[in-house]
Design a protein around this motif. Structure first.
Motif, short mmCIF file in Angstrom:
data_model
loop_
_atom_site.label_atom_id
_atom_site.label_comp_id
_atom_site.label_asym_id
_atom_site.label_seq_id
_atom_site.Cartn_x
_atom_site.Cartn_y
_atom_site.Cartn_z
N LEU B 64 0.84 -1.21 0.00
CA LEU B 64 0.00 0.00 0.00
C LEU B 64 0.87 1.26 0.00
N ILE B 65 1.96 1.24 0.78
CA ILE B 65 2.86 2.39 0.82
C ILE B 65 3.42 2.68 -0.58
N ARG B 66 3.78 1.63 -1.31
CA ARG B 66 4.33 1.85 -2.66
C ARG B 66 3.27 2.48 -3.56
N SER B 117 8.67 13.98 2.60
CA SER B 117 8.35 13.49 3.95
C SER B 117 8.39 11.97 4.00
N LEU B 118 7.81 11.32 2.99
CA LEU B 118 7.85 9.86 2.96
C LEU B 118 9.30 9.38 2.88
N ALA B 123 13.25 5.84 4.00
CA ALA B 123 14.50 5.53 3.29
C ALA B 123 15.32 4.43 3.97
N GLU B 124 15.33 4.44 5.31
CA GLU B 124 16.18 3.45 6.00
C GLU B 124 15.46 2.18 6.39
N VAL B 125 14.13 2.17 6.31
CA VAL B 125 13.41 1.00 6.83
C VAL B 125 12.70 0.20 5.75
N ASP B 126 12.63 0.71 4.54
CA ASP B 126 11.88 0.04 3.48
C ASP B 126 12.60 0.25 2.13
N LYS B 131 13.61 2.90 -3.22
CA LYS B 131 13.85 2.82 -4.66
C LYS B 131 12.74 3.57 -5.42
N ASP B 132 11.50 3.37 -5.02
CA ASP B 132 10.39 4.07 -5.67
C ASP B 132 10.53 5.58 -5.50
#
Lengths: 213, 213
Positions: B64-66, B117-118, B123-126, B131-132
């Motif tokens: 969903l985040i992507r 913000s995202l 960046a460090e956890v997903d 990459k997206d």
């Protein structure tokens, strides 16, 4: 410095050391996983303290977060010294830029700015943290600005150069550059941002300063 | 566009509408409270769908985040059109700057950049989200760069001006400026950052272009 960061002056030396161990563990975890992604239980385990010890020093997670912001601000600004207090020439601006880029390369471009990352996570959900972060950025910007104002006062920058605005632009380039460095895992954007602002500052050198070079 | 953002082409019209409603609700919540601070239960309630419907379209929160990153990238870039595709003069760069500053003022400087913000949160956890986000920033930078390259090819910028690097510096100034705008709740830093880079670009206008002004 924010109230959240001030150690209680009534603490014993052992108390201060315990409090410091908790803040250090929390700062490391939050740098790695984010503030929201770090629980008090994890901080407790990493610091090797009991749950009652954590609550003795920090009423709740928000108070701990403020202490982390204060600590990270001191650390980030301290790591840039002595250069940060001497940004009063194009040469020292370039040395500062090289140092910052070097630090990111050593970290494989991971983590971004410890203060900027917390800002992106907390600005909308924790008003006191936002205020502390704003104060931290203001300390940072003020240090940058001092050097540029000294350049202008000394006649190294044209009298019509807006030293304050240029100082703000340098911190903006640094923050944007660190965010994109973190996302792309390379320092291209950080270098492009800082170099462009520093070149612009160099182009505003006074004719007298140019002649003397 | 990222794979996470592509609607399944096999979906019915009703299916696409439901999926779209979920992504829209998730994007709004994540803009307000952050990605980590938003649960699937909250998305479900806000979108008015059942839990089985959410899991039908999105295996888990990461998927969903992507989809949210993809949607926010389209929205943010789309909101800057038609200017973003026409940044081929100092005048249009200034109009683009005014539009961005205006949007922040309308929002009382809240929220920062929906993509930036995202990035700070994920960046460090997903790694897939990182990459997206990198791809999204590259689309953005590429649009900015095209205008500057057109200026140089047309002879409006000096032949030795590094149009690609200036494009990167503009996105850096935008991201750093949006972060500091969010923290300080005023647009001073955003204006200082963008204006400094745009002034530098203007100072690299070719003599021919200057004469024609």
């Amino acid at each position: 410095m924010s109230a959240g960061g001030l150690a209680d002056p009534g603490l014993t030396r052992k108390g201060r050391a315990t409090r410091e161990r908790i803040v250090r563990a929390a700062a490391a975890l939050m740098f790695e996983r984010g503030a929201t992604g770090t629980s008090l239980d994890e901080v407790q385990a990493a610091a090797g303290v009991s749950s009652s010890q954590i609550y003795h020093y920090f009423q709740d997670k928000k108070v701990l977060i403020r202490a982390v912001i204060s600590r990270q601000t001191d650390e980030v600004l301290g790591a840039q010294e002595p250069l940060l207090s001497e940004l009063d020439s194009v040469e020292s601006l370039r040395r500062w830029r090289d140092q910052i880029v070097g630090i990111q390369r050593e970290r494989q471009c991971e983590g971004g700015c410890p203060i900027g990352s917390l800002a992106g996570q907390l600005a909308e959900v924790d008003p006191l943290a936002r205020k502390d972060l704003a104060d931290g950025f203001e300390r940072w910007e003020s240090a940058i600005r001092s050097g540029l104002l000294a350049m202008r006062d000394r006649g190294d920058l044209r009298a019509d150069a807006d030293a304050e605005r240029l100082g703000t632009a340098l911190l903006v380039a640094l923050q944007g550059g660190l965010l994109l460095t973190q996302v792309h895992r390379n320092t291209t954007a950080l270098e492009a941002g800082l170099d462009t602002v520093i070149e612009h500052i160099a182009s505003l050198a006074s004719d007298t300063a140019r002649r003397l070079r």
